[in-house]
Design an enzyme around this catalytic site. Sequence first.
Site, mmCIF file in Angstrom:
data_model
loop_
_atom_site.group_PDB
_atom_site.id
_atom_site.type_symbol
_atom_site.label_atom_id
_atom_site.label_comp_id
_atom_site.label_asym_id
_atom_site.label_seq_id
_atom_site.Cartn_x
_atom_site.Cartn_y
_atom_site.Cartn_z
ATOM 1 N N ASP A 1 0.844 -1.203 0.000
ATOM 2 C CA ASP A 1 0.000 0.000 0.000
ATOM 3 C C ASP A 1 0.878 1.251 0.000
ATOM 4 O O ASP A 1 0.364 2.373 -0.067
ATOM 5 C CB ASP A 1 -1.013 -0.005 1.148
ATOM 6 C CG ASP A 1 -0.374 -0.030 2.514
ATOM 7 O OD1 ASP A 1 0.856 -0.188 2.608
ATOM 8 O OD2 ASP A 1 -1.112 0.115 3.522
ATOM 9 N N SER A 2 2.212 1.048 -0.009
ATOM 10 C CA SER A 2 3.139 2.158 -0.268
ATOM 11 C C SER A 2 2.866 2.750 -1.646
ATOM 12 O O SER A 2 3.383 3.823 -1.962
ATOM 13 C CB SER A 2 4.590 1.666 -0.195
ATOM 14 O OG SER A 2 4.770 0.528 -1.018
ATOM 15 N N ASP B 1 -1.120 -6.103 -0.301
ATOM 16 C CA ASP B 1 -1.426 -5.492 0.992
ATOM 17 C C ASP B 1 -2.919 -5.264 1.177
ATOM 18 O O ASP B 1 -3.604 -4.817 0.243
ATOM 19 C CB ASP B 1 -0.743 -4.116 1.086
ATOM 20 C CG ASP B 1 0.493 -4.146 1.949
ATOM 21 O OD1 ASP B 1 0.694 -5.116 2.710
ATOM 22 O OD2 ASP B 1 1.263 -3.165 1.880
ATOM 23 N N LYS C 1 -1.162 -9.408 2.840
ATOM 24 C CA LYS C 1 -0.395 -8.925 3.999
ATOM 25 C C LYS C 1 -1.236 -7.930 4.765
ATOM 26 O O LYS C 1 -1.936 -7.118 4.159
ATOM 27 C CB LYS C 1 0.919 -8.274 3.553
ATOM 28 C CG LYS C 1 1.716 -7.671 4.720
ATOM 29 C CD LYS C 1 3.131 -7.313 4.333
ATOM 30 C CE LYS C 1 3.307 -5.978 3.688
ATOM 31 N NZ LYS C 1 2.818 -4.819 4.447
ATOM 32 N N GLU D 1 -1.245 -5.377 8.540
ATOM 33 C CA GLU D 1 -0.422 -4.805 9.603
ATOM 34 C C GLU D 1 -1.057 -5.029 10.976
ATOM 35 O O GLU D 1 -2.275 -4.973 11.116
ATOM 36 C CB GLU D 1 -0.255 -3.294 9.372
ATOM 37 C CG GLU D 1 0.481 -2.975 8.089
ATOM 38 C CD GLU D 1 0.688 -1.477 7.858
ATOM 39 O OE1 GLU D 1 0.387 -0.663 8.761
ATOM 40 O OE2 GLU D 1 1.156 -1.136 6.766
ATOM 41 N N GLU E 1 9.379 -4.222 10.429
ATOM 42 C CA GLU E 1 9.786 -2.913 9.870
ATOM 43 C C GLU E 1 10.219 -1.958 10.978
ATOM 44 O O GLU E 1 9.544 -1.837 12.017
ATOM 45 C CB GLU E 1 8.625 -2.288 9.077
ATOM 46 C CG GLU E 1 8.993 -0.904 8.543
ATOM 47 C CD GLU E 1 8.062 -0.346 7.472
ATOM 48 O OE1 GLU E 1 7.120 -1.043 7.057
ATOM 49 O OE2 GLU E 1 8.299 0.812 7.060
HETATM 50 O O1 KIV Z 1 3.584 -1.097 1.559
HETATM 51 C C1 KIV Z 1 4.742 -1.532 1.522
HETATM 52 O O2 KIV Z 1 5.497 -1.317 0.553
HETATM 53 C C2 KIV Z 1 5.209 -2.320 2.646
HETATM 54 C C3 KIV Z 1 6.660 -2.608 2.710
HETATM 55 C C4 KIV Z 1 7.397 -1.383 3.065
HETATM 56 C C5 KIV Z 1 6.959 -3.737 3.644
HETATM 57 O O3 KIV Z 1 4.438 -2.674 3.485
#
Ligand code: KIV
Length: 275
Positions: free
Chosen positions: A44-45, A83, A113, A115, A182
Amino acid sequence: MKNTVLTFKQAKGSGTKLTMLTAYDYSTAKLIDTAGVNSILVGDSLGNVMLGYEDTVSVTMEDMIHHGAAVARGAKNALVVIDMPFMSYQTSVYDAVVNAGRLMKEGRANAVKLEGGVEVTEQIKAITAAGIPVVAHIGLTPQSINAFGGHKVQGKTEEAAQKIVNDARAVEKAGAFAVVLEGIPAKLASFITKELTIPTIGIGASVDCDGQVLVYQDMLGMYSDFTPKFVKKFANIGEVMTAAFRQYIDEVNSGAFPSEENCYAISDEIIEKLK
Ligand code: KIV
């Protein structure tokens, strides 16, 4: 050969490091996949590096599905992890399973994924019970930067370090097949990596993790808004791109581009007959 959850399982303790990079589009996914990475994370970056938001909070399920499906089309061998965006799983276990299912069905993910630690274990249990592999993500979790008061290294006090250890144990017990660590101190990452039977994937968490992940624009020098200490620039593609864009502008202005080799021919006879 296609990387799967078994690749991750077998890597733990074998001395083979796991590699993961982010991607958000078909062409980049193809390049990263061809290089031989084990896993591509549609992070989600993308909110920061693709959409220009200052954080990941505004990223939607539709954003993740749109970019995830493009990456999945380009990734032949890498395990594609997508994500779960902010508020797609925190609201309820039901929402978590429905949204994880959408990322698999519409985004064509191989795994999702999310968090969080102890507080999301019910979600991890329910998603894995539905047959969807889960990567957990603990420590400096970007979706919680408003709660942290910014991008701050986590786990520096005894209490904070113990909380992250507890989170790591909880997500493993809940069924996650890997965990991203992280922004935590190196020795804490090392302790957790030795404690767990699932692989740890570090980002700002030291070489002692079982694998590493980076945002590809960070490692290629393509994103300059914010560069964390843990980023290593493996190339300066941003500078190469800007130089090429400048050359294009110069050549269009001077008439050097397009040249004859970039044009299509037609016989003069045809042109002469035109009225
Ligand atoms: O969103 C992302 O790119 C991430 C990585 C930094 C692990 O969660």
